[in-house]
Design a protein around this motif. Structure first.
Motif, PDB file in Angstrom:
ATOM      1  N   TYR A 170       3.544   9.389  -2.209  1.00 31.11           N
ATOM      2  CA  TYR A 170       3.775   8.394  -3.644  1.00 31.11           C
ATOM      3  C   TYR A 170       1.674   8.933  -4.249  1.00 31.11           C
ATOM      4  O   TYR A 170       1.296   8.685  -3.494  1.00 31.11           O
ATOM      5  CB  TYR A 170       3.725   6.736  -3.402  1.00 31.11           C
ATOM      6  CG  TYR A 170       2.409   6.362  -4.235  1.00 31.11           C
ATOM      7  CD1 TYR A 170       3.139   5.667  -5.902  1.00 31.11           C
ATOM      8  CD2 TYR A 170       1.420   5.510  -3.972  1.00 31.11           C
ATOM      9  CE1 TYR A 170       2.186   5.005  -7.018  1.00 31.11           C
ATOM     10  CE2 TYR A 170       0.880   5.053  -5.164  1.00 31.11           C
ATOM     11  CZ  TYR A 170       1.005   4.884  -6.209  1.00 31.11           C
ATOM     12  OH  TYR A 170       0.452   3.781  -7.307  1.00 31.11           O
ATOM     13  N   GLN A 171       1.698   9.230  -5.112  1.00 33.20           N
ATOM     14  CA  GLN A 171       0.119   9.983  -5.979  1.00 33.20           C
ATOM     15  C   GLN A 171      -0.203   8.562  -7.134  1.00 33.20           C
ATOM     16  O   GLN A 171       0.298   7.836  -7.793  1.00 33.20           O
ATOM     17  CB  GLN A 171       0.740  10.853  -6.477  1.00 33.20           C
ATOM     18  CG  GLN A 171      -1.130  11.217  -7.146  1.00 33.20           C
ATOM     19  CD  GLN A 171      -0.068  13.246  -8.216  1.00 33.20           C
ATOM     20  OE1 GLN A 171       0.692  13.404  -8.554  1.00 33.20           O
ATOM     21  NE2 GLN A 171      -1.710  13.837  -7.584  1.00 33.20           N
ATOM     22  N   GLN A 172      -1.234   8.348  -5.654  1.00 34.66           N
ATOM     23  CA  GLN A 172      -1.483   6.953  -7.210  1.00 34.66           C
ATOM     24  C   GLN A 172      -2.365   7.812  -8.138  1.00 34.66           C
ATOM     25  O   GLN A 172      -2.962   8.407  -8.463  1.00 34.66           O
ATOM     26  CB  GLN A 172      -3.260   6.510  -6.075  1.00 34.66           C
ATOM     27  CG  GLN A 172      -2.715   6.458  -5.144  1.00 34.66           C
ATOM     28  CD  GLN A 172      -4.559   6.062  -3.936  1.00 34.66           C
ATOM     29  OE1 GLN A 172      -5.336   6.786  -3.817  1.00 34.66           O
ATOM     30  NE2 GLN A 172      -4.502   5.186  -3.042  1.00 34.66           N
TER      31      GLN A 172
ATOM     32  N   ASN B 280      -5.813  -0.955  -1.806  1.00 36.15           N
ATOM     33  CA  ASN B 280      -5.555  -0.035  -1.220  1.00 36.15           C
ATOM     34  C   ASN B 280      -5.115   0.703  -1.805  1.00 36.15           C
ATOM     35  O   ASN B 280      -5.121   2.004  -3.039  1.00 36.15           O
ATOM     36  CB  ASN B 280      -6.387  -0.075  -0.352  1.00 36.15           C
ATOM     37  CG  ASN B 280      -7.081  -1.562   0.000  1.00 36.15           C
ATOM     38  OD1 ASN B 280      -8.020  -1.914  -0.763  1.00 36.15           O
ATOM     39  ND2 ASN B 280      -7.667  -1.248   1.452  1.00 36.15           N
ATOM     40  N   GLU B 281      -3.682   0.763  -0.864  1.00 35.53           N
ATOM     41  CA  GLU B 281      -2.863   1.969  -0.760  1.00 35.53           C
ATOM     42  C   GLU B 281      -2.003   2.150  -2.374  1.00 35.53           C
ATOM     43  O   GLU B 281      -2.234   3.651  -2.938  1.00 35.53           O
ATOM     44  CB  GLU B 281      -1.866   1.703   0.001  1.00 35.53           C
ATOM     45  CG  GLU B 281      -2.726   1.663   1.286  1.00 35.53           C
ATOM     46  CD  GLU B 281      -2.442   2.815   2.089  1.00 35.53           C
ATOM     47  OE1 GLU B 281      -3.008   4.313   1.206  1.00 35.53           O
ATOM     48  OE2 GLU B 281      -4.234   2.584   2.463  1.00 35.53           O
ATOM     49  N   SER B 282      -2.139   1.473  -3.225  1.00 36.44           N
ATOM     50  CA  SER B 282      -1.870   1.511  -4.576  1.00 36.44           C
ATOM     51  C   SER B 282      -2.765   1.999  -5.557  1.00 36.44           C
ATOM     52  O   SER B 282      -2.312   2.505  -6.370  1.00 36.44           O
ATOM     53  CB  SER B 282      -0.852   0.092  -5.067  1.00 36.44           C
ATOM     54  OG  SER B 282      -2.179  -0.480  -5.544  1.00 36.44           O
ATOM     55  N   GLY B 283      -4.088   1.356  -4.733  1.00 33.07           N
ATOM     56  CA  GLY B 283      -5.009   1.896  -6.598  1.00 33.07           C
ATOM     57  C   GLY B 283      -5.576   1.118  -6.668  1.00 33.07           C
ATOM     58  O   GLY B 283      -6.169   1.288  -7.552  1.00 33.07           O
ATOM     59  N   GLU B 284      -5.356  -0.036  -6.850  1.00 31.40           N
ATOM     60  CA  GLU B 284      -5.337  -1.218  -7.788  1.00 31.40           C
ATOM     61  C   GLU B 284      -7.087  -1.443  -6.972  1.00 31.40           C
ATOM     62  O   GLU B 284      -7.890  -1.838  -8.018  1.00 31.40           O
ATOM     63  CB  GLU B 284      -4.814  -2.538  -7.407  1.00 31.40           C
ATOM     64  CG  GLU B 284      -3.878  -2.559  -7.399  1.00 31.40           C
ATOM     65  CD  GLU B 284      -2.825  -3.939  -6.406  1.00 31.40           C
ATOM     66  OE1 GLU B 284      -3.198  -4.676  -6.927  1.00 31.40           O
ATOM     67  OE2 GLU B 284      -0.982  -3.874  -6.986  1.00 31.40           O
ATOM     68  N   THR B 285      -7.546  -1.038  -6.033  1.00 29.83           N
ATOM     69  CA  THR B 285      -8.815  -1.802  -5.334  1.00 29.83           C
ATOM     70  C   THR B 285      -9.700  -0.460  -6.070  1.00 29.83           C
ATOM     71  O   THR B 285     -10.718  -0.112  -6.428  1.00 29.83           O
ATOM     72  CB  THR B 285      -8.967  -0.817  -4.109  1.00 29.83           C
ATOM     73  OG1 THR B 285      -7.942  -2.613  -3.739  1.00 29.83           O
ATOM     74  CG2 THR B 285     -10.474  -1.907  -3.588  1.00 29.83           C
TER      75      THR B 285
ATOM     76  N   VAL C 161      -0.496  10.007  -1.790  1.00 33.58           N
ATOM     77  CA  VAL C 161      -2.265  11.151  -1.795  1.00 33.58           C
ATOM     78  C   VAL C 161      -2.975  10.389  -2.546  1.00 33.58           C
ATOM     79  O   VAL C 161      -2.529   9.769  -4.412  1.00 33.58           O
ATOM     80  CB  VAL C 161      -1.240  12.026  -2.041  1.00 33.58           C
ATOM     81  CG1 VAL C 161      -1.091  12.915  -1.442  1.00 33.58           C
ATOM     82  CG2 VAL C 161      -0.532  12.186  -3.623  1.00 33.58           C
ATOM     83  N   LYS C 162      -4.378  10.982  -2.766  1.00 35.51           N
ATOM     84  CA  LYS C 162      -5.253  10.401  -4.059  1.00 35.51           C
ATOM     85  C   LYS C 162      -4.490  11.709  -5.732  1.00 35.51           C
ATOM     86  O   LYS C 162      -4.141  12.494  -5.583  1.00 35.51           O
ATOM     87  CB  LYS C 162      -6.435  10.919  -4.078  1.00 35.51           C
ATOM     88  CG  LYS C 162      -7.015  10.556  -2.615  1.00 35.51           C
ATOM     89  CD  LYS C 162      -8.502  10.521  -2.712  1.00 35.51           C
ATOM     90  CE  LYS C 162      -8.934  10.191  -1.662  1.00 35.51           C
ATOM     91  NZ  LYS C 162     -10.146  10.271  -0.772  1.00 35.51           N
TER      92      LYS C 162
ATOM     93  N   LEU D 160       3.153  -6.519  -8.860  1.00 37.43           N
ATOM     94  CA  LEU D 160       1.903  -5.290  -9.714  1.00 37.43           C
ATOM     95  C   LEU D 160       1.847  -3.298  -9.040  1.00 37.43           C
ATOM     96  O   LEU D 160       2.305  -3.076 -10.020  1.00 37.43           O
ATOM     97  CB  LEU D 160       0.770  -5.924  -9.554  1.00 37.43           C
ATOM     98  CG  LEU D 160       0.316  -6.954 -10.129  1.00 37.43           C
ATOM     99  CD1 LEU D 160      -1.128  -7.376 -10.097  1.00 37.43           C
ATOM    100  CD2 LEU D 160       0.161  -6.940 -11.578  1.00 37.43           C
ATOM    101  N   ALA D 161       1.898  -3.587  -8.024  1.00 34.93           N
ATOM    102  CA  ALA D 161       2.017  -2.121  -7.474  1.00 34.93           C
ATOM    103  C   ALA D 161       3.212  -1.266  -7.620  1.00 34.93           C
ATOM    104  O   ALA D 161       3.370  -0.211  -8.039  1.00 34.93           O
ATOM    105  CB  ALA D 161       1.893  -2.069  -5.672  1.00 34.93           C
TER     106      ALA D 161
END
Length: 605
Positions: free
Chosen positions: A6-8, A469-474, A399-400, A56-57
Motif C-alpha cells: 500500500y502506497q501512502q 499512522n499507517e494510512s497516512g492520516e497522521t 511504502v511512502k 476513512l483509511a
C-alpha cells in the motif's frame, strides 16, 4: 514472490493538505468529544473512533481493508506489549504490598513526612512519580502514585487527577530517556544535543507543575499556604534535570532530579510548616465533572478538613471545633491508632520499590547485563537482549509516496522490556515480603481483573493510532502544520502534543513526527535540534489527555468507565501548559531566547 504494498497518499482530498487534514483529524475529534462531552466509557469511545479511522483509511486514503485492519492489530499488539505489560506488573507489585499490609506501613511513612495532603501530593505524585517515570514510564507512575494518594486519604478521582497532571515534566526523559534516544534515531541528531535541548524546555514546566498540584488539591487557599514547598520542589527538580541532561547524563536526568526534589522537600518540611494542614473531607468528589479545587471551591473553603498549627508546630482545633475535640487528619488519626512500625516492617514496605530501582539500574546501566539490542529483523543481541527478536509484522507492506518502506516491525524483548523487569522485581518482592506463590498468583489474577477494561482501551487506542499512522492520516496533519513557515516554531509542540494524545507515548510521538519536525525546520529556516526537541517537550503535555493514560488512571483508582470525567478535569491544564510550551519554544526560535538553543551539526533533510 513480490508482495503487493500500500502506497501512502498524504493529500487524497483534492490534492490538498488542508482539505485532507479536515478528514484526517475526524477520528481524534470524535474520540475527544465522546470522552469529554458525551461522557462515554473510554473503551467504547475508542472503538467508535477506531471504526471511523478504518472507514476513512479505506474510503478516503484508498487503503485496502485488510491492511487497515492489520495495522490496527499491530497497534493493539503494541498496546499490550510492551505498554500494558508494564502497567500490569507495576500494579501487581503494588497489590503484593496491599495483600501483606506493607502498603499501610509505606503510607504511614510518607504521612510522617507531612500530614498535609498538599505536601503529600507534591512528594508522591511529582517526585516519587518522576522516579517511577524515570524507571518504567508508560503509565506506571500514574497508576502507582494514584493508589498511594488514595491510601493517604485522597478521594479517588482527585488522586487520579493529581497523578495525571504530575506526569508531565519527567516524561521526556522517562524509561531511562527512551523518548530522547528514539528521537535521535529517527532524526540523526546527536542524543546528547537533543537531551540538552529538552533539558532547557521541560525544566521550565517543572517550575509550575507542583504549584498546579497544590491548586488542584486545595484551590487558591492551598496556593497561599503551601507555595513554599511547591516552589522548592519545582526549582530543585528543574535545576537538577537541567544539570543532568546538559552536563552529566541524559538517561539519568529524571532519576537525579526526582531524588533531588524529594530530598529538598523533605529537608524543607523539617523547618517549615503551613499555618494549617489540609485533609480530604466527606464533600462530593466531583463525580458531576466539576474539578476539585479548580472550580467547585477555588478558595479551598470546603471539601477538606483543616486545623491551624500551634506555635510549636502541632495541629490545633479545626474550624468550627472546640478545643476538646480537635479535627485530626486521617493520616495522623491512623498513625495514632496503629502500632509503631518496626524498622524491618518499614524496610519491607520500601523493599519492592527499592527492588524496582535496583533491577532497572542493573538491567539498563551495567553493560555486561544490558548487552546490545539487535539492530534489525533477523539480527541477534547480547546480554538481556540475547532473546530479543525483531520480526516483520505478517501481511503488512506499506511504502511512502517516494517508495521508501514504512517500518512495520514488532519487537519482542522478552527480558529487557520494562514490564519484564517489573515482573522480576515482583518475584524478588515476593521473597522480601514473604508471599507464597499461591498468594502471589491470586494477587496477579486480581490485577488482571482490575485492569481488564484498561487493557482493552489501550489496545483499541493504539490500534486507532496505528491505523492513522499507517494510512497516512497522521502525516497529513503533520505536513499541513509544517507548512506554517516561521510560525511553525509555535505550532511544533502542538504536533508532539497530538502525537502523544493519540498514542499515549512520547516515544511513539517522537518516532512518528521526529523526522517531520527536522524537515519542517529546514523548510522554515529554524533549528532542527530545537524543533525536534519541541516535539518531545510538547508531547509530554498530551500524556494527561491520552485515553491510554486516562484508562490506566481510572482503573488504578477503581473508577473504570469514568474516563470522561477525568478528561474534563485535566484538559484545561493540558492546554494551558501546552500553550506555555509553545510560547517558550517560539521565543527560543527568536533573538529573545535563541541563546538557549543547542548548536548541532547540520542534518540532511
Amino acid at each position: 514472490m513480490i508482495l503487493a504494498s500500500y502506497q501512502q497518499d498524504y493529500s487524497p482530498v483534492g490534492n490538498s493538505l488542508g482539505l485532507s487534514s479536515i478528514i484526517a483529524i475526524l477520528p481524534l475529534l470524535v474520540l475527544f468529544v465522546l470522552l469529554g462531552v458525551v461522557r462515554m466509557k473510554a473503551w467504547i469511545a475508542s472503538l467508535i473512533s477506531l471504526v471511523i479511522a478504518v472507514v476513512l483509511a479505506v474510503a478516503v486514503y484508498s487503503m485496502p481493508l485488510a491492511d487497515a485492519l492489520n495495522s490496527g492489530l499491530l497497534g493493539a499488539a503494541f498496546g499490550f506489549f510492551p505498554i500494558m505489560w508494564i502497567v500490569i506488573n507495576a500494579i501487581w507489585v503494588y497489590n503484593l504490598t496491599v495483600e501483606t499490609g506493607h502498603f499501610d506501613v509505606l503510607r504511614r511513612s510518607f504521612a510522617s513526612i507531612s500530614d498535609d495532603q498538599r505536601v503529600q501530593a507534591i512528594i508522591i505524585a511529582f517526585s516519587f512519580g518522576a522516579l517511577m517515570e524515570a524507571l518504567a514510564g508508560f503509565g506506571t507512575p500514574v497508576a502507582i502514585s494514584a493508589v498511594m494518594l488514595i491510601a493517604l486519604g485522597f478521594k479517588p478521582l482527585k488522586a487520579a487527577t493529581v497523578a495525571l497532571v504530575a506526569n508531565t515534566a519527567p516524561v521526556a526523559f522517562g524509561a531511562i530517556a527512551v523518548p530522547i534516544t528514539t528521537l535521535a534515531g529517527v532524526t540523526g541528531l546527536p542524543v546528547d544535543d537533543l537531551g540538552a535541548m529538552v533539558g532547557r524546555q521541560t525544566p521550565v514546566l517543572a517550575l509550575f507543575v507542583p504549584l498546579a498540584l497544590v491548586f488542584i488539591v486545595d484551590g487558591r487557599r492551598g496556593l497561599r499556604q503551601t507555595w513554599p514547598p511547591a516552589v522548592v520542589c519545582g526549582v530543585s527538580f528543574a535545576v537538577f534535570q537541567y544539570l543532568s541532561s546538559n552536563f552529566w547524563s541524559v538517561p539519568l536526568a529524571d532519576i537525579i532530579a526526582a531524588l533531588a526534589s524529594a530530598l529538598a522537600v523533605l529537608a524543607f518540611t523539617r523547618v517549615w510548616h503551613a499555618e494549617e494542614t489540609y485533609q480530604e473531607g466527606d464533600a462530593d468528589d466531583g463525580l458531576d465533572g466539576v474539578p476539585d479545587g479548580a472550580g467547585s471551591d477555588p478558595d479551598g473553603a470546603g471539601g477538606g478538613s483543616r486545623r491551624p498549627r500551634t506555635p510549636g508546630g502541632e495541629a490545633g482545633p479545626g474550624d468550627g471545633e472546640s478545643a476538646d475535640t480537635p479535627v485530626l487528619t486521617r493520616a495522623r488519626a491512623d498513625a495514632d491508632r496503629d502500632p509503631h512500625d518496626r524498622p524491618l516492617d518499614v524496610f519491607r514496605a520500601y523493599a519492592p520499590y527499592l527492588a524496582v530501582i535496583v533491577v532497572f539500574v542493573l538491567a539498563t546501566r551495567v553493560p555486561a547485563i544490558t548487552g546490545k539490542a539487535p539492530t534489525g529483523v533477523g539480527a541477534t543481541g547480547t546480554g538481556l537482549e540475547s532473546v530479543t527478536h525483531i520480526v516483520n509484522w505478517p501481511g503488512l507492506h506499506i511504502v511512502k509516496p517516494n517508495g521508501d518502506p514504512v517500518a512495520t516491525t514488532f519487537k519482542l524483548n522478552y527480558l529487557s522490556a520494562a514490564g519484564s523487569l517489573l515482573l522480576i522485581a515482583g518475584v524478588i518482592s515476593m521473597v522480601l515480603l514473604q508471599v507464597g506463590p499461591r498468594r502471589a498468583l491470586r494477587a496477579y489474577g486480581h490485577t488482571l481483573d482490575q485492569l481488564k477494561f484498561a487493557v482493552l482501551t489501550v489496545m483499541l487506542v493504539l490500534g486507532l493510532g496505528y491505523i492513522m499512522n499507517e494510512s497516512g492520516e497522521t502525516t497529513t496533519l503533520g505536513l499541513w502544520m509544517a507548512g506554517a513557515g516561521g510560525s511553525f516554531a509555535f505550532l511544533s509542540p502542538i504536533l508532539g502534543w497530538l502525537g502523544v494524545a493519540v498514542t499515549g507515548s512520547d516515544t511513539s510521538s517522537n518516532s512518528l513526527f521526529g523526522a517531520l519536525q527536522v524537515t519542517a525546520a529546514h523548510q522554515a529556516g529554524l533549528s532542527p535540534t530545537l524543533m525536534a526537541a519541541a516535539n518531545s517537550s510538547g508531547g509530554v503535555l498530551g500524556k494527561m489527555i491520552s485515553p491510554q493514560n486516562l484508562a490506566i488512571a481510572a482503573a488504578a483508582v477503581g473508577f473504570e468507565g469514568r474516563e470522561g470525567i477525568l478528561f474534563r478535569r485535566v484538559i484545561v491544564w493540558s492546554v494551558v501548559f501546552m500553550l506555555v510550551m509553545c510560547v517558550l519554544i517560539y521565543l527560543q526560535s527568536t533573538p529573545v531566547l535563541d541563546w538557549m538553543v543547542v548548536d548541532s551539526p547540520p542534518v540532511t533533510p
